[in-house]
Design a protein around this motif. Sequence first.
Motif, PDB file in Angstrom:
ATOM      1  N   PRO A  88       2.109  13.347  -6.455  1.00 50.41           N
ATOM      2  CA  PRO A  88       1.675  12.556  -5.293  1.00 50.41           C
ATOM      3  C   PRO A  88       1.291  13.445  -4.114  1.00 50.41           C
ATOM      4  O   PRO A  88       2.012  14.378  -3.765  1.00 50.41           O
ATOM      5  N   TYR A  90       0.089  12.568  -0.208  1.00 50.78           N
ATOM      6  CA  TYR A  90      -0.189  11.577   0.826  1.00 50.78           C
ATOM      7  C   TYR A  90      -0.887  12.261   1.990  1.00 50.78           C
ATOM      8  O   TYR A  90      -0.443  13.298   2.475  1.00 50.78           O
ATOM      9  N   LYS A  93      -7.007   9.179   5.297  1.00 49.15           N
ATOM     10  CA  LYS A  93      -8.139   8.728   4.495  1.00 49.15           C
ATOM     11  C   LYS A  93      -9.173   9.843   4.389  1.00 49.15           C
ATOM     12  O   LYS A  93      -9.504  10.496   5.368  1.00 49.15           O
ATOM     13  N   GLU A  96      -8.977  13.629  -0.349  1.00 52.24           N
ATOM     14  CA  GLU A  96      -9.558  14.183  -1.584  1.00 52.24           C
ATOM     15  C   GLU A  96     -10.948  14.756  -1.317  1.00 52.24           C
ATOM     16  O   GLU A  96     -11.261  15.881  -1.745  1.00 52.24           O
ATOM     17  N   SER A 113      -8.372  15.113  -8.275  1.00 50.59           N
ATOM     18  CA  SER A 113      -7.481  14.003  -8.606  1.00 50.59           C
ATOM     19  C   SER A 113      -6.846  14.154  -9.987  1.00 50.59           C
ATOM     20  O   SER A 113      -5.957  13.380 -10.351  1.00 50.59           O
ATOM     21  N   ASP A 117      -2.376  13.255  -7.153  1.00 51.55           N
ATOM     22  CA  ASP A 117      -2.446  11.793  -7.117  1.00 51.55           C
ATOM     23  C   ASP A 117      -2.512  11.371  -5.651  1.00 51.55           C
ATOM     24  O   ASP A 117      -1.491  11.268  -4.979  1.00 51.55           O
ATOM     25  N   PHE A 118      -3.740  11.154  -5.142  1.00 48.94           N
ATOM     26  CA  PHE A 118      -3.952  10.951  -3.715  1.00 48.94           C
ATOM     27  C   PHE A 118      -3.583   9.537  -3.270  1.00 48.94           C
ATOM     28  O   PHE A 118      -3.910   8.554  -3.933  1.00 48.94           O
ATOM     29  N   HIS A 119      -2.916   9.469  -2.122  1.00 47.91           N
ATOM     30  CA  HIS A 119      -2.568   8.199  -1.482  1.00 47.91           C
ATOM     31  C   HIS A 119      -2.934   8.290  -0.010  1.00 47.91           C
ATOM     32  O   HIS A 119      -2.640   9.293   0.651  1.00 47.91           O
ATOM     33  N   ASP A 120      -3.550   7.226   0.523  1.00 46.21           N
ATOM     34  CA  ASP A 120      -3.906   7.202   1.939  1.00 46.21           C
ATOM     35  C   ASP A 120      -2.701   6.794   2.781  1.00 46.21           C
ATOM     36  O   ASP A 120      -2.001   5.816   2.464  1.00 46.21           O
ATOM     37  N   LEU A 121      -2.469   7.542   3.851  1.00 49.99           N
ATOM     38  CA  LEU A 121      -1.455   7.158   4.819  1.00 49.99           C
ATOM     39  C   LEU A 121      -1.979   6.019   5.686  1.00 49.99           C
ATOM     40  O   LEU A 121      -3.186   5.843   5.844  1.00 49.99           O
ATOM     41  N   SER A 125       3.764   2.944   8.412  1.00 56.07           N
ATOM     42  CA  SER A 125       4.035   2.675   6.997  1.00 56.07           C
ATOM     43  C   SER A 125       5.282   3.432   6.549  1.00 56.07           C
ATOM     44  O   SER A 125       5.602   4.503   7.069  1.00 56.07           O
ATOM     45  N   PHE A 127       7.388   4.624   2.856  1.00 53.72           N
ATOM     46  CA  PHE A 127       7.304   4.716   1.405  1.00 53.72           C
ATOM     47  C   PHE A 127       8.421   5.618   0.899  1.00 53.72           C
ATOM     48  O   PHE A 127       9.014   6.396   1.650  1.00 53.72           O
TER      49      PHE A 127
END
Length: 251
Positions: A88, A90, A93, A96, A113, A117-121, A125, A127
């Motif tokens: 992961p 984070y 946006k 990547e 990728s 494993d890209f996730h947008d903050l 929020s 997590f």
Amino acid sequence: MKLTVVGCSGSFPSAESACSSYLVEADGYRLLLDMGNGALGELQRHCGLYDLDAIVLSHLHADHCIDMCAYFVARYYRHEGGRCEAIPVYGPKGTEQRLTTAYADTPSERSMSEVFDFHDLAPRSTFRLGPLTVTADRVRHPVETYGFRVEHGGRALVYSGDTGPCDALCDLARGADLFLCEASFTDGKEDIPELHLNGRQAGECARDAGAGRLVLTHIPPWTDPRHNLRDARDAFGGPVEMARPGAVYEI
């Protein structure tokens, strides 16, 4: 939790330190906050190259993320044991795309990728990463930037990222056991709104938030850290010290 300062120089590496990067460990889980210039080499003093479990990037300025390109090489082209599985990551946006552009010659537009494993903050929020609870919120900087609160076992570490004074940062730092806060500017010298904090402002934020301990970081090589340390101590009234490469804090 255990916090290890991998690198703490602001804007560009100093003769003594890589740029921003901080290793957080709890219950065998390893989270890296930022991976700026020179951080990957220093990280290997404290952690195996393939032992990270997750990475969180505060923003996409080079002094906080550019060694992700080198880490891509280490994970993507590993021969012994085969290519690494994606971990992961984070970030703001467009993380990547930013890293792919910076690398400039990935085998495909999606190669990053395959190992990240890209996730947008998102603002305000929360997590989970392994045993850690991470809360992110937008802070004040010219690009999309986040500060983080990392919690485990009733204890809290807060990392400012890069920011000017803002309520969001003080809210994140409320009651933190350790507040790792940038102090790039010198009070009375630089005054650029919504860019960075000086030592006095970092101390005031720590005081107002009721933080237990303040550690100043992201000091550029052209800034006198003694000045910022003095100003932060005067404003905070609690324990304050400068981050240094290799320093370890038990939280």
